[in-house]
Design a protein around this motif. Structure first.
Motif, PDB file in Angstrom:
ATOM      1  N   PRO B  76      14.923  -8.623  14.409  1.00 38.50           N
ATOM      2  CA  PRO B  76      15.163  -7.369  13.677  1.00 38.50           C
ATOM      3  C   PRO B  76      14.426  -7.327  12.329  1.00 38.50           C
ATOM      4  O   PRO B  76      14.016  -6.267  11.879  1.00 38.50           O
ATOM      5  CB  PRO B  76      16.681  -7.374  13.451  1.00 38.50           C
ATOM      6  N   HIS B  77      14.238  -8.515  11.731  1.00 34.78           N
ATOM      7  CA  HIS B  77      13.603  -8.529  10.400  1.00 34.78           C
ATOM      8  C   HIS B  77      12.134  -8.945  10.466  1.00 34.78           C
ATOM      9  O   HIS B  77      11.547  -9.314   9.453  1.00 34.78           O
ATOM     10  CB  HIS B  77      14.381  -9.468   9.479  1.00 34.78           C
ATOM     11  N   ALA B  78      11.530  -8.876  11.669  1.00 39.35           N
ATOM     12  CA  ALA B  78      10.144  -9.345  11.850  1.00 39.35           C
ATOM     13  C   ALA B  78       9.182  -8.676  10.861  1.00 39.35           C
ATOM     14  O   ALA B  78       8.370  -9.332  10.220  1.00 39.35           O
ATOM     15  CB  ALA B  78       9.689  -9.078  13.283  1.00 39.35           C
ATOM     16  N   ARG B  79       9.298  -7.363  10.745  1.00 34.17           N
ATOM     17  CA  ARG B  79       8.392  -6.605   9.879  1.00 34.17           C
ATOM     18  C   ARG B  79       8.390  -7.123   8.450  1.00 34.17           C
ATOM     19  O   ARG B  79       7.337  -7.361   7.855  1.00 34.17           O
ATOM     20  CB  ARG B  79       8.810  -5.134   9.896  1.00 34.17           C
ATOM     21  N   SER B  80       9.612  -7.306   7.916  1.00 34.93           N
ATOM     22  CA  SER B  80       9.674  -7.729   6.523  1.00 34.93           C
ATOM     23  C   SER B  80       9.170  -9.162   6.359  1.00 34.93           C
ATOM     24  O   SER B  80       8.536  -9.485   5.353  1.00 34.93           O
ATOM     25  CB  SER B  80      11.094  -7.567   5.971  1.00 34.93           C
ATOM     26  N   VAL B  81       9.404 -10.005   7.368  1.00 34.91           N
ATOM     27  CA  VAL B  81       8.875 -11.374   7.299  1.00 34.91           C
ATOM     28  C   VAL B  81       7.347 -11.334   7.251  1.00 34.91           C
ATOM     29  O   VAL B  81       6.715 -11.991   6.420  1.00 34.91           O
ATOM     30  CB  VAL B  81       9.331 -12.209   8.525  1.00 34.91           C
ATOM     31  N   ILE B  82       6.761 -10.525   8.134  1.00 34.79           N
ATOM     32  CA  ILE B  82       5.293 -10.454   8.184  1.00 34.79           C
ATOM     33  C   ILE B  82       4.746  -9.906   6.869  1.00 34.79           C
ATOM     34  O   ILE B  82       3.811 -10.462   6.285  1.00 34.79           O
ATOM     35  CB  ILE B  82       4.817  -9.560   9.353  1.00 34.79           C
ATOM     36  N   LEU B  83       5.373  -8.837   6.380  1.00 31.91           N
ATOM     37  CA  LEU B  83       4.879  -8.216   5.153  1.00 31.91           C
ATOM     38  C   LEU B  83       4.935  -9.191   3.981  1.00 31.91           C
ATOM     39  O   LEU B  83       3.954  -9.336   3.249  1.00 31.91           O
ATOM     40  CB  LEU B  83       5.689  -6.952   4.835  1.00 31.91           C
ATOM     41  N   SER B  84       6.060  -9.895   3.836  1.00 28.87           N
ATOM     42  CA  SER B  84       6.147 -10.785   2.673  1.00 28.87           C
ATOM     43  C   SER B  84       5.223 -11.985   2.850  1.00 28.87           C
ATOM     44  O   SER B  84       4.614 -12.455   1.895  1.00 28.87           O
ATOM     45  CB  SER B  84       7.589 -11.218   2.420  1.00 28.87           C
ATOM     46  N   LYS B  85       5.073 -12.435   4.107  1.00 27.66           N
ATOM     47  CA  LYS B  85       4.169 -13.566   4.349  1.00 27.66           C
ATOM     48  C   LYS B  85       2.726 -13.183   4.018  1.00 27.66           C
ATOM     49  O   LYS B  85       2.008 -13.910   3.342  1.00 27.66           O
ATOM     50  CB  LYS B  85       4.279 -13.993   5.817  1.00 27.66           C
ATOM     51  N   ARG B  86       2.327 -12.004   4.487  1.00 35.06           N
ATOM     52  CA  ARG B  86       0.958 -11.551   4.217  1.00 35.06           C
ATOM     53  C   ARG B  86       0.725 -11.387   2.717  1.00 35.06           C
ATOM     54  O   ARG B  86      -0.328 -11.697   2.191  1.00 35.06           O
ATOM     55  CB  ARG B  86       0.700 -10.210   4.914  1.00 35.06           C
ATOM     56  N   LYS B  87       1.776 -10.831   2.052  1.00 33.07           N
ATOM     57  CA  LYS B  87       1.647 -10.622   0.620  1.00 33.07           C
ATOM     58  C   LYS B  87       1.425 -11.966  -0.058  1.00 33.07           C
ATOM     59  O   LYS B  87       0.558 -12.129  -0.892  1.00 33.07           O
ATOM     60  CB  LYS B  87       2.923  -9.959   0.088  1.00 33.07           C
ATOM     61  N   ASN B  88       2.245 -12.943   0.335  1.00 35.22           N
ATOM     62  CA  ASN B  88       2.179 -14.246  -0.322  1.00 35.22           C
ATOM     63  C   ASN B  88       0.894 -14.986  -0.011  1.00 35.22           C
ATOM     64  O   ASN B  88       0.336 -15.652  -0.863  1.00 35.22           O
ATOM     65  CB  ASN B  88       3.377 -15.106   0.078  1.00 35.22           C
ATOM     66  N   GLU B  89       0.461 -14.894   1.233  1.00 36.34           N
ATOM     67  CA  GLU B  89      -0.698 -15.695   1.613  1.00 36.34           C
ATOM     68  C   GLU B  89      -2.005 -14.945   1.445  1.00 36.34           C
ATOM     69  O   GLU B  89      -2.812 -15.228   0.582  1.00 36.34           O
ATOM     70  CB  GLU B  89      -0.570 -16.169   3.069  1.00 36.34           C
ATOM     71  N   LYS B  90      -2.167 -13.925   2.275  1.00 35.00           N
ATOM     72  CA  LYS B  90      -3.461 -13.266   2.360  1.00 35.00           C
ATOM     73  C   LYS B  90      -3.794 -12.520   1.073  1.00 35.00           C
ATOM     74  O   LYS B  90      -4.871 -12.677   0.514  1.00 35.00           O
ATOM     75  CB  LYS B  90      -3.459 -12.291   3.544  1.00 35.00           C
ATOM     76  N   LEU B  94      -6.802 -13.111  -1.588  1.00 38.64           N
ATOM     77  CA  LEU B  94      -7.805 -12.095  -1.880  1.00 38.64           C
ATOM     78  C   LEU B  94      -7.854 -11.815  -3.372  1.00 38.64           C
ATOM     79  O   LEU B  94      -8.929 -11.724  -3.965  1.00 38.64           O
ATOM     80  CB  LEU B  94      -7.487 -10.810  -1.113  1.00 38.64           C
ATOM     81  N   VAL B  95      -6.672 -11.697  -4.006  1.00 38.19           N
ATOM     82  CA  VAL B  95      -6.633 -11.418  -5.444  1.00 38.19           C
ATOM     83  C   VAL B  95      -7.274 -12.551  -6.220  1.00 38.19           C
ATOM     84  O   VAL B  95      -8.094 -12.319  -7.112  1.00 38.19           O
ATOM     85  CB  VAL B  95      -5.170 -11.173  -5.903  1.00 38.19           C
ATOM     86  N   ASN B  96      -6.947 -13.797  -5.838  1.00 37.92           N
ATOM     87  CA  ASN B  96      -7.591 -14.938  -6.502  1.00 37.92           C
ATOM     88  C   ASN B  96      -9.103 -14.858  -6.386  1.00 37.92           C
ATOM     89  O   ASN B  96      -9.824 -15.112  -7.340  1.00 37.92           O
ATOM     90  CB  ASN B  96      -7.111 -16.254  -5.879  1.00 37.92           C
ATOM     91  N   GLY B  97      -9.564 -14.496  -5.194  1.00 36.54           N
ATOM     92  CA  GLY B  97     -11.000 -14.372  -4.951  1.00 36.54           C
ATOM     93  C   GLY B  97     -11.626 -13.314  -5.842  1.00 36.54           C
ATOM     94  O   GLY B  97     -12.699 -13.514  -6.417  1.00 36.54           O
ATOM     95  N   ILE B  98     -10.927 -12.186  -5.973  1.00 36.33           N
ATOM     96  CA  ILE B  98     -11.446 -11.087  -6.808  1.00 36.33           C
ATOM     97  C   ILE B  98     -11.528 -11.523  -8.263  1.00 36.33           C
ATOM     98  O   ILE B  98     -12.548 -11.318  -8.935  1.00 36.33           O
ATOM     99  CB  ILE B  98     -10.540  -9.832  -6.666  1.00 36.33           C
ATOM    100  N   VAL B  99     -10.483 -12.185  -8.739  1.00 40.97           N
ATOM    101  CA  VAL B  99     -10.472 -12.626 -10.147  1.00 40.97           C
ATOM    102  C   VAL B  99     -11.581 -13.651 -10.384  1.00 40.97           C
ATOM    103  O   VAL B  99     -12.313 -13.570 -11.379  1.00 40.97           O
ATOM    104  CB  VAL B  99      -9.077 -13.193 -10.513  1.00 40.97           C
ATOM    105  N   ASP B 100     -11.756 -14.586  -9.458  1.00 46.67           N
ATOM    106  CA  ASP B 100     -12.828 -15.577  -9.585  1.00 46.67           C
ATOM    107  C   ASP B 100     -14.194 -14.907  -9.667  1.00 46.67           C
ATOM    108  O   ASP B 100     -15.011 -15.227 -10.527  1.00 46.67           O
ATOM    109  CB  ASP B 100     -12.836 -16.525  -8.368  1.00 46.67           C
ATOM    110  N   GLU B 101     -14.422 -13.964  -8.732  1.00 47.04           N
ATOM    111  CA  GLU B 101     -15.720 -13.289  -8.671  1.00 47.04           C
ATOM    112  C   GLU B 101     -15.964 -12.481  -9.943  1.00 47.04           C
ATOM    113  O   GLU B 101     -17.065 -12.481 -10.483  1.00 47.04           O
ATOM    114  CB  GLU B 101     -15.759 -12.387  -7.422  1.00 47.04           C
ATOM    115  N   ALA B 102     -14.904 -11.833 -10.454  1.00 54.64           N
ATOM    116  CA  ALA B 102     -15.032 -11.037 -11.684  1.00 54.64           C
ATOM    117  C   ALA B 102     -15.432 -11.940 -12.848  1.00 54.64           C
ATOM    118  O   ALA B 102     -16.306 -11.598 -13.652  1.00 54.64           O
ATOM    119  CB  ALA B 102     -13.724 -10.313 -11.976  1.00 54.64           C
ATOM    120  N   GLU B 103     -14.846 -13.135 -12.890  1.00 51.47           N
ATOM    121  CA  GLU B 103     -15.199 -14.060 -13.977  1.00 51.47           C
ATOM    122  C   GLU B 103     -16.642 -14.508 -13.855  1.00 51.47           C
ATOM    123  O   GLU B 103     -17.369 -14.571 -14.845  1.00 51.47           O
ATOM    124  CB  GLU B 103     -14.273 -15.281 -13.947  1.00 51.47           C
TER     125      GLU B 103
END
Lengths: 298, 129
Positions: B76-90, B94-103
Motif C-alpha cells: 500500500p505504501h509502495a509509492r511513497s517508499v519509491i518517491l522518498s528513496k529516489r529523492k534520497n538517492e537519485k 544529481l544535485v551534488n553533480g550540479i553543484v560540483d559542475e557549477a563550482e
C-alpha cells in the motif's frame, strides 16, 4: 546436473582440458565462454558423452556420460557440423529425431520450419551455412531434452535470424525449463539470456559467476597518473596506459565492492561483460599493438 | 534488450527501476499483482533468474510483498517508499553533480539558483500550453 572434478582431456600429447572443476545446476542457462582453443568444445563434448575423458571425474545426471544411455537419451548436442545422413530429406531427418527423443515437440518443429522457410524436401548438404545452423537449432528446440548443449549455434546466421534464435531459445526455456549450455563468441548477444557464465581459459574453468558479477569484477579507472598507479598497486592490474602525459587509464580486477567516493581523484567507469571477459583472458600484455611494436624493432 | 541504451546498470537493477516507474505512473496500484519473473523474462528477453533478482530487490525494499503461491503484489505504501528513496538517492546524486559542475565552471551559487528557477518556469510554461 553436471559435476566435474579435476576433469582432463588429452588428444595424444596435446592437452585440451586440464583439472577442470565445476558444478552446473539443473534448469539454468549457462554461457560457456572462452577464447579460440580454450577448450570450450572439448568440455561440452565430454559432457554430451561424445568424447572419453583422460582423467578426473565427470558426472552428468549422476552417470558417466560416455557410457550412459540415460545421458544419451536425455541430452542433445547442437553445433554447425552435426553429421546428419545426406540421403534423407529435412522432413525425414526430423521424423527420425522424433522417434529417438521422447519429448519431441512436433508442432513446434513444424511451425519453426515454416517460419524460417526451410523446405521439408531439401537435403542438409544443399542448405546454406546459416540455414543449416537454423535447422540444427530447430532440432535442439523440438527435442526438448533436459540437457541441451549448443556449441556456437548461430554460426552463419544473419543478424535477424540470430535475434529470432535467442528469443526462441528463451521462450522455449520459459515454457519447458531445462539445463542449457550455450557457447558463443558474442557474449554481448547472449549475456541477457544467461543465468551464469563459465569462462574457460587455458584449458581450465577460469571463472564461474553471474553476468552481473562478471561486469562488476572489472572496472576502468582514469585520472592522474600517480593516483591511478596507487590504486592499481592495491588490485590486480589487467592493463594500464598513459592516455596523455600525466593522465593514465587502467583496467583493474577488483575482488570486492569499491567505494568510489573514497577515491575522489579517480574517475571510474564500468565495462561491458564482453570487455571484462577480454581483459580477464588477455594473456599477452599490451595486446596486438605490442606485436607490431616488437616486429618493427627487429 | 536494454531499457535505456546508455545505461550501464546491471539488468536486474534496470528491471527494478522499470517496475518502480510503472508503479509511479499508476500502472500498478496498492495490492495489485505485479508481473511474474517469467512475464518479465518474456517481456525483455532476459533470463528469468535476472528478472527474479529485480523483483527481490523491490521485495527487500518493502515495495512488493509475497502471497504464497500467488505471486508478488504492490504494498500500500509502495509509492511513497519509491518517491522518498529516489529523492534520497537519485536526486541527491544529481544535485551534488550540479553543484560540483557549477563550482568547476565558476558559476556563482545565486546564478545556479536562477538557473533552477528558469528550468522550473519553463516546465510550468509547457504545462500551460
Amino acid at each position: 546436473m553436471i559435476e566435474c572434478k579435476k576433469l582432463s582431456k588429452k588428444y595424444r600429447s596435446h592437452s585440451a582440458l586440464s583439472n577442470l572443476n565445476c558444478i552446473i545446476r539443473e534448469n539454468t542457462i549457462t554461457g560457456v565462454i572462452g577464447r579460440n582453443g580454450a577448450g570450450k568444445t572439448t568440455f561440452m563434448k565430454l559432457i554430451a558423452g561424445y568424447l572419453k575423458k583422460t582423467s578426473g571425474e565427470l558426472r552428468v545426471m549422476e552417470e558417466n556420460p560416455f557410457t550412459s544411455l540415460k545421458v544419451s537419451a536425455n541430452s542433445i548436442f547442437i553445433d554447425d557440423q552435426m553429421s546428419l545422413p545426406t540421403s534423407l530429406t529435412l522432413r525425414e531427418l526430423l521424423n527420425s529425431f522424433a522417434r529417438f527423443y521422447p519429448n519431441w515437440n512436433e508442432p513446434l518443429a513444424k511451425e519453426l520450419m515454416t517460419y524460417f522457410q526451410l523446405p521439408q524436401k531439401a537435403y542438409v548438404q544443399n542448405l546454406s551455412k546459416g540455414m543449416r545452423s537454423t535447422f540444427h537449432a530447430i532440432i535442439g528446440f523440438a527435442a526438448r531434452c533436459p540437457l541441451t548443449i549448443y556449441d556456437e549455434p548461430t554460426t552463419g546466421m544473419d543478424a535477424a535470424v540470430r535475434k529470432d534464435f535467442y528469443r526462441a531459445l528463451l521462450k522455449d526455456y520459459l515454457a519447458y525449463p531445462r539445463t542449457i549450455l550455450l557457447s558463443s563468441h558474442h557474449l554481448e548477444e547472449i549475456e541477457n539470456l544467461l543465468e551464469d557464465v563459465l569462462i574457460i581459459h587455458n584449458q581450465n574453468a577460469f571463472m564461474h559467476l553471474s553476468v552481473s558479477e562478471l561486469k562488476e569484477s572489472v572496472v576502468a579507472v582514469k585520472g592522474d597518473k600517480a593516483a591511478v598507479s596507487e590504486f592499481t598497486s592495491m588490485h590486480n592490474k589487467l592493463s594500464i596506459n598513459e592516455v596523455v602525459p600525466g593522465m593514465a587509464m587502467a583496467i583493474v580486477q577488483v575482488n570486492n565492492y569499491i567505494r568510489r567516493e573514497n577515491f575522489p581523484k579517480l574517475t571510474f567507469s564500468n565495462l561491458t561483460a564482453n570487455e571484462a571477459f577480454i581483459y580477464l583472458t588477455d594473456s599477452q600484455e599490451g595486446g596486438i599493438d605490442r606485436v607490431f611494436e616488437r616486429s618493427e624493432l627487429d | 534488450m536494454k531499457f535505456y541504451e546508455e545505461s550501464d546498470l546491471p539488468i536486474y537493477i534496470q528491471v527494478a527501476e522499470w517496475l518502480e516507474n510503472e508503479i509511479l505512473r499508476g500502472q500498478f496500484g496498492p495490492d495489485d499483482k505485479i508481473y511474474s519473473q517469467y512475464q518479465l523474462a518474456d517481456l525483455f528477453t532476459i533470463n528469468p533468474a535476472t528478472a527474479g533478482k529485480g523483483l527481490s530487490i523491490l521485495f527487500e525494499n518493502d515495495i512488493l510483498y509475497k502471497k504464497r503461491g500467488l505471486g508478488m503484489f504492490v504494498t500500500p505504501h509502495a509509492r511513497s517508499v519509491i518517491l522518498s528513496k529516489r529523492k534520497n538517492e537519485k536526486l541527491t546524486l544529481l544535485v551534488n553533480g550540479i553543484v560540483d559542475e557549477a563550482e568547476r565552471l565558476e558559476v556563482p551559487f545565486d546564478e545556479l539558483i536562477d538557473m533552477l528557477n528558469r528550468a522550473k518556469m519553463k516546465n510550468i510554461g509547457e504545462r500551460q500550453e
